[in-house]
Design a protein around this motif. Structure first.
Motif, mmCIF file in Angstrom:
data_model
loop_
_atom_site.group_PDB
_atom_site.id
_atom_site.type_symbol
_atom_site.label_atom_id
_atom_site.label_comp_id
_atom_site.label_asym_id
_atom_site.label_seq_id
_atom_site.Cartn_x
_atom_site.Cartn_y
_atom_site.Cartn_z
ATOM 1 N N GLU A 1 0.838 -1.191 0.000
ATOM 2 C CA GLU A 1 0.000 0.000 0.000
ATOM 3 C C GLU A 1 0.874 1.242 0.000
ATOM 4 O O GLU A 1 1.944 1.284 0.599
ATOM 5 C CB GLU A 1 -0.899 0.003 1.240
ATOM 6 C CG GLU A 1 -1.917 -1.132 1.234
ATOM 7 C CD GLU A 1 -2.819 -1.053 2.429
ATOM 8 O OE1 GLU A 1 -2.632 -0.123 3.242
ATOM 9 O OE2 GLU A 1 -3.708 -1.902 2.563
ATOM 10 N N CYS B 1 -10.339 6.128 -1.115
ATOM 11 C CA CYS B 1 -9.054 6.634 -1.603
ATOM 12 C C CYS B 1 -8.990 8.156 -1.595
ATOM 13 O O CYS B 1 -7.905 8.729 -1.735
ATOM 14 C CB CYS B 1 -8.790 6.108 -3.012
ATOM 15 S SG CYS B 1 -10.143 6.407 -4.171
ATOM 16 N N CYS C 1 -15.280 11.137 -6.742
ATOM 17 C CA CYS C 1 -13.863 10.821 -6.657
ATOM 18 C C CYS C 1 -13.374 10.304 -8.010
ATOM 19 O O CYS C 1 -13.897 9.311 -8.531
ATOM 20 C CB CYS C 1 -13.618 9.776 -5.574
ATOM 21 S SG CYS C 1 -11.875 9.268 -5.437
ATOM 22 N N ASN C 2 -12.377 10.964 -8.568
ATOM 23 C CA ASN C 2 -11.844 10.558 -9.861
ATOM 24 C C ASN C 2 -10.840 9.410 -9.749
ATOM 25 O O ASN C 2 -10.396 8.880 -10.773
ATOM 26 C CB ASN C 2 -11.169 11.753 -10.547
ATOM 27 C CG ASN C 2 -12.179 12.717 -11.124
ATOM 28 O OD1 ASN C 2 -12.946 12.372 -12.011
ATOM 29 N ND2 ASN C 2 -12.196 13.933 -10.602
ATOM 30 N N ARG C 3 -10.479 9.027 -8.545
ATOM 31 C CA ARG C 3 -9.558 7.907 -8.366
ATOM 32 C C ARG C 3 -10.297 6.570 -8.509
ATOM 33 O O ARG C 3 -9.906 5.719 -9.303
ATOM 34 C CB ARG C 3 -8.880 7.995 -7.004
ATOM 35 C CG ARG C 3 -7.936 9.193 -6.872
ATOM 36 C CD ARG C 3 -7.200 9.165 -5.555
ATOM 37 N NE ARG C 3 -6.239 10.263 -5.452
ATOM 38 C CZ ARG C 3 -5.410 10.419 -4.437
ATOM 39 N NH1 ARG C 3 -5.411 9.550 -3.433
ATOM 40 N NH2 ARG C 3 -4.573 11.432 -4.415
ATOM 41 N N CYS C 4 -11.323 6.380 -7.702
ATOM 42 C CA CYS C 4 -12.098 5.132 -7.774
ATOM 43 C C CYS C 4 -13.370 5.287 -8.589
ATOM 44 O O CYS C 4 -14.129 4.327 -8.743
ATOM 45 C CB CYS C 4 -12.432 4.623 -6.374
ATOM 46 S SG CYS C 4 -13.446 5.757 -5.387
ATOM 47 N N GLU C 5 -13.631 6.507 -9.082
ATOM 48 C CA GLU C 5 -14.794 6.804 -9.911
ATOM 49 C C GLU C 5 -16.097 6.405 -9.213
ATOM 50 O O GLU C 5 -16.938 5.703 -9.773
ATOM 51 C CB GLU C 5 -14.684 6.112 -11.271
ATOM 52 C CG GLU C 5 -13.534 6.627 -12.117
ATOM 53 C CD GLU C 5 -13.551 6.058 -13.528
ATOM 54 O OE1 GLU C 5 -14.199 5.010 -13.735
ATOM 55 O OE2 GLU C 5 -12.927 6.667 -14.419
ATOM 56 N N THR C 6 -16.252 6.879 -7.999
ATOM 57 C CA THR C 6 -17.492 6.652 -7.256
ATOM 58 C C THR C 6 -17.943 7.965 -6.630
ATOM 59 O O THR C 6 -17.134 8.849 -6.340
ATOM 60 C CB THR C 6 -17.317 5.596 -6.146
ATOM 61 O OG1 THR C 6 -16.308 6.040 -5.220
ATOM 62 C CG2 THR C 6 -16.924 4.247 -6.731
ATOM 63 N N ARG D 1 -21.434 5.184 -12.618
ATOM 64 C CA ARG D 1 -20.301 5.989 -12.152
ATOM 65 C C ARG D 1 -19.969 7.111 -13.130
ATOM 66 O O ARG D 1 -18.820 7.318 -13.521
ATOM 67 C CB ARG D 1 -19.074 5.102 -11.912
ATOM 68 C CG ARG D 1 -19.292 4.045 -10.848
ATOM 69 C CD ARG D 1 -18.040 3.231 -10.594
ATOM 70 N NE ARG D 1 -18.249 2.269 -9.509
ATOM 71 C CZ ARG D 1 -17.303 1.479 -9.013
ATOM 72 N NH1 ARG D 1 -16.084 1.534 -9.530
ATOM 73 N NH2 ARG D 1 -17.570 0.634 -8.042
ATOM 74 N N CYS E 1 -15.643 8.630 -0.509
ATOM 75 C CA CYS E 1 -15.904 7.799 -1.672
ATOM 76 C C CYS E 1 -15.954 6.335 -1.255
ATOM 77 O O CYS E 1 -15.453 5.954 -0.193
ATOM 78 C CB CYS E 1 -14.848 8.017 -2.746
ATOM 79 S SG CYS E 1 -13.166 7.643 -2.204
ATOM 80 N N GLN E 2 -16.538 5.496 -2.107
ATOM 81 C CA GLN E 2 -16.698 4.090 -1.758
ATOM 82 C C GLN E 2 -15.363 3.363 -1.691
ATOM 83 O O GLN E 2 -15.218 2.386 -0.951
ATOM 84 C CB GLN E 2 -17.615 3.399 -2.775
ATOM 85 C CG GLN E 2 -19.019 3.976 -2.803
ATOM 86 C CD GLN E 2 -19.932 3.278 -3.780
ATOM 87 O OE1 GLN E 2 -19.719 2.119 -4.119
ATOM 88 N NE2 GLN E 2 -20.949 3.974 -4.250
ATOM 89 N N GLY E 3 -14.374 3.822 -2.455
ATOM 90 C CA GLY E 3 -13.066 3.190 -2.430
ATOM 91 C C GLY E 3 -12.210 3.622 -1.256
ATOM 92 O O GLY E 3 -11.184 2.996 -0.979
#
Length: 234
Positions: free
Chosen positions: A2, A185, A136-141, A75, A181-183
């Motif tokens: 990680e 991140c 969130c543009n990282r996990c797209e959620t 998403r 966000c759901q991820g």
């Protein structure tokens, strides 16, 4: 392994997601399909509901609710893409039935234009508030609430200090909301609201870094433990 890179709260902004061509294509197909579906259901419901602007308003509401569910599931976070989908759905619901009119009176374009305006207004009234949620543009959620509720005044002041919120006056009925966000991140967003005797309801939104998030959660965990102990004593 990680990554240990610290999250910058500026990585996620309420402005929305990035443009994606595949999601634009999906939205442009789904928008008219949703509009036609609800237009067909509206035609069927005319046996029970008189044809009026009320029916158009209901169609707009259901289109908005359907599109909100669609963009959450697919998403889609790009705001212009979502707005274009809403417009296409409204136009399809109100205008397409005129292409194959049952009689000459049904091809009333001024009336259909009014239907477009009503449907679009109601659909936008449902979707625009939903688009204010961060993406969130990282996990797209889309962000979702993970903790919320009422807190006491001392805890609210501690949260305000941790979040670097300007000193508050005579606050009453404080509430908090944490969303991420759901991820997991992206950075956590903290909303703190309270009532003040002079200014009414006050709402502060703050993006938390990792240190602030841990401190806020520690305060909330401590408060939850105290409340549980008081309930057990009773």
């Amino acid at each position: 392994m990680e990554s240990s890179q610290a999250l910058d709260p500026r990585d996620v902004r309420p402005g929305g997601g990035r443009f994606a061509r595949d999601k634009l294509v999906l939205a442009l197909i789904a928008g008219p399909a949703v509009g036609l579906m609800w237009a067909w259901l509206a035609e069927m419901s005319q046996f029970y509901v008189a044809e009026s602007l009320l029916l158009s308003a209901l169609v707009g509401v259901f289109i908005g609710l359907t599109l909100v569910g669609l963009v959450r599931f697919a998403r889609i976070g790009h705001r212009p893409t979502i707005l274009a989908t809403v417009v296409l759905a409204a136009v399809a619901a109100a205008v397409v039935p005129c292409v194959f009119p049952a009689d000459s009176d049904s091809a009333n374009w001024p009336s259909r234009l009014l239907d477009v305006i009503v449907i679009l207004a109601m659909a936008a009234a449902v979707t625009i508030p939903a688009m204010r949620v961060p993406f969130c543009n990282r996990c797209e959620t889309w962000y979702r609430t993970v903790r919320n509720g009422k807190i006491d005044v001392p805890s609210a002041r501690r949260l305000a200090e941790i979040c670097d919120i300007e000193p508050v006056g005579d606050l009453r009925s404080p509430r908090y909301r944490l969303s991420r966000c759901q991820g997991g991140c992206g950075p956590t967003r903290c909303e703190l609201s309270w009532e003040e005797s002079k200014v009414g309801v006050y709402l502060a939104r703050v993006w938390l870094d990792d240190r602030q998030r841990e401190q806020v959660e520690a305060v909330l965990d401590e408060l939850a433990t105290e409340n549980a102990a008081e309930n057990n004593d009773e």
